[in-house]
Design a protein around this motif. Structure first.
Motif, short mmCIF file in Angstrom:
data_model
loop_
_atom_site.label_atom_id
_atom_site.label_comp_id
_atom_site.label_asym_id
_atom_site.label_seq_id
_atom_site.Cartn_x
_atom_site.Cartn_y
_atom_site.Cartn_z
N ARG A 1 1.98 2.02 -3.44
CA ARG A 1 0.92 2.51 -4.31
C ARG A 1 0.51 3.95 -3.98
NH1 ARG A 1 -1.83 -1.56 -7.26
NH2 ARG A 1 -3.70 -0.26 -7.38
N GLY B 1 -9.21 -6.77 -10.72
CA GLY B 1 -9.05 -5.37 -10.35
C GLY B 1 -10.22 -4.83 -9.56
N THR C 1 -15.63 1.74 -5.64
CA THR C 1 -14.47 1.05 -6.22
C THR C 1 -13.21 1.90 -6.20
OG1 THR C 1 -15.20 1.76 -8.41
CG2 THR C 1 -15.88 -0.44 -7.70
N GLU C 2 -13.31 3.13 -5.69
CA GLU C 2 -12.09 3.94 -5.53
C GLU C 2 -11.27 3.48 -4.34
OE1 GLU C 2 -14.56 6.04 -2.37
OE2 GLU C 2 -14.90 4.82 -4.17
N THR D 1 -0.51 -10.27 -5.61
CA THR D 1 -0.85 -9.02 -6.28
C THR D 1 -0.98 -9.33 -7.77
OG1 THR D 1 1.42 -8.36 -6.80
CG2 THR D 1 0.60 -7.79 -4.59
N ASP E 1 -9.28 6.02 1.55
CA ASP E 1 -8.33 5.55 0.55
C ASP E 1 -8.13 4.04 0.62
OD1 ASP E 1 -7.60 8.14 -0.48
OD2 ASP E 1 -6.39 8.44 1.34
N VAL E 2 -7.96 3.53 1.84
CA VAL E 2 -7.57 2.13 2.02
C VAL E 2 -8.37 1.51 3.16
CG1 VAL E 2 -5.68 0.59 2.73
CG2 VAL E 2 -5.21 2.53 1.20
N GLN F 1 -9.05 1.08 -2.08
CA GLN F 1 -8.13 -0.04 -2.25
C GLN F 1 -8.11 -0.86 -0.97
OE1 GLN F 1 -4.32 0.85 -4.03
NE2 GLN F 1 -5.13 2.65 -5.11
N LEU G 1 -11.33 -3.77 -6.22
CA LEU G 1 -11.00 -3.25 -4.89
C LEU G 1 -9.72 -3.86 -4.28
CD1 LEU G 1 -14.26 -2.75 -5.11
CD2 LEU G 1 -14.04 -2.25 -2.68
N THR G 2 -9.68 -5.18 -4.13
CA THR G 2 -8.53 -5.79 -3.46
C THR G 2 -7.29 -5.71 -4.33
OG1 THR G 2 -10.04 -7.33 -2.37
CG2 THR G 2 -7.70 -7.88 -2.32
N VAL G 3 -6.20 -5.18 -3.74
CA VAL G 3 -4.95 -5.02 -4.50
C VAL G 3 -3.86 -5.96 -3.99
CG1 VAL G 3 -5.44 -2.64 -5.19
CG2 VAL G 3 -4.20 -3.08 -3.03
N ILE H 1 0.84 -1.20 0.00
CA ILE H 1 0.00 0.00 0.00
C ILE H 1 0.88 1.25 0.00
CG2 ILE H 1 -1.55 1.37 1.46
CD1 ILE H 1 -3.00 -0.81 -0.13
#
Length: 350
Positions: A156, A269, A249-250, A312, A226-227, A252, A271-273, A153
């Motif tokens: 990113r 792709g 969906t913004e 990832t 954000d997260v 992460q 949400l989950t990164v 995170i």
């Protein structure tokens, strides 16, 4: 039959019976937490497959085999109460060993001490027990799981002055506490500033669904978060579903476990990164191996950690799934204070 021949025959029969009597079966009481959390089901599968492998080898070599007597606690407060009672039942039954996936670190302390007093060795996996003596303890490297999520995170959000963060945690067991600690430590070591907006609690689907609704109600604006870091997929998948279906969906999401549905979200792709995946099958198998070593009078490492894998979009191709085997070591494709991911068991206490 000649008298001497008869005596020899009788001696051989008695010797065979004595040898057979020495080849015993170990009664092992196994206390599972939940069958509603897929990762825990995979741990059970790994443990029981290893028990079968041990029994196959024992049959060929004449060594003792194991008989597993299983009980499932269930979720929530009732599950904690169930497991305390179940452990006491195994102590009363005088099993040769207890293997337990604790539902609560503190609640099982008194039963563990009772098992110690009864000279019944106890092996814990996934979570430890706060008091008493464990013959062995096996778990995933939970601090590593959180740390991998935090450093990813941080990479990113390297250009963002402050990360707006929500935690979905579970403070009742050691593994989830260690994951949060690792995540926050990684942000700090990466020199990423964050603002903790709020913490929620969930490790299973019902609680996860509720938390998703609470987040949407309390942070309704796009861009207000954000997260989200969720300590497992058991609750985290419902958080992702709730947020995603509401159009958020913004956000992460970093999480832990490696549930196939979560892996699918990363691939899509959605949400989950990053998902720091446990090798659930190998963890169960390693627990059973340690338990059998203790029963056999050996001295396996008292505390050892199975590594977790950072799934990832960059590493998807190398991930073999919950049941393993552990992949080859590799260099992480993002900045890290520990650039190499290694596939070795880490011994904490010999």
């Amino acid at each position: 039959m000649h008298k001497c021949a008869f005596i020899i025959f009788l001696s051989l029969v008695l010797l065979a019976e004595a040898v057979h009597a020495q080849v015993k079966q170990y009664r092992v009481g196994v206390l599972y937490w939940s069958m509603n959390i897929p990762g825990q089901v995979a741990m059970r599968e790994g443990l029981e497959q290893e028990a079968q492998r041990i029994n196959d080898a024992a049959k060929a070599s004449g060594k003792p085999s194991v008989v597993l007597e299983a009980k499932v606690a269930g979720d929530g407060e009732q599950g904690i109460e169930n497991q305390v009672r179940q452990m006491k039942e195994f102590i009363t039954a005088k099993v040769d060993m207890i293997i337990v996936q604790p539902t609560d670190n503190a609640a099982l302390a008194d039963p563990l001490i009772a098992a110690n007093n009864a000279n019944i060795p106890v092996v814990a996996y996934d979570q430890y027990i706060s008091r008493g003596k464990l013959a062995a303890y096996r778990t995933s490297d939970n601090y590593q799981a959180g740390f991998l999520g935090g450093e990813y995170i941080a990479a990113r959000f390297k250009d963002k002055p402050e990360i707006k963060l929500v935690l979905v945690e579970y403070p009742h067991v050691s593994s989830t506490v260690e994951r949060v600690n690792g995540f926050l430590d990684a942000l700090a070591q990466s020199k990423r500033s964050y603002k903790l907006l709020k913490s929620y609690s969930a490790v299973e689907p019902v609680a996860g669904k509720k938390v998703a609704g609470d987040i949407l109600r309390e942070f309704p604006e796009q861009g207000s978060i954000d997260v989200v870091f969720t300590v497992n997929d058991g609750g985290g998948l419902e958080v992702v579903n709730g947020l995603g279906n509401a159009g958020r969906t913004e956000i992460q999401v970093a999480t832990v476990d490696g549930d196939p549905a979560s892996v699918g979200n990363i691939r899509a792709g959605w949400l989950t990164v990053i998902d720091a995946a446990q090798f659930c099958g190998p963890l169960g198998a390693e627990t059973m191996r340690a338990a059998y070593a203790v029963l056999s009078g050996e001295n396996p490492p008292q505390h050892a950690l199975v590594p977790v894998f950072p799934i990832t979009q960059e590493t998807l191709a190398a991930y073999p799934g919950w049941m393993g085997p552990l992949p080859e070591s590799f260099a992480k494709p993002w900045p890290s204070v520990v650039p190499l991911w290694e596939n070795t068991l880490r011994v904490v206490k010999p």
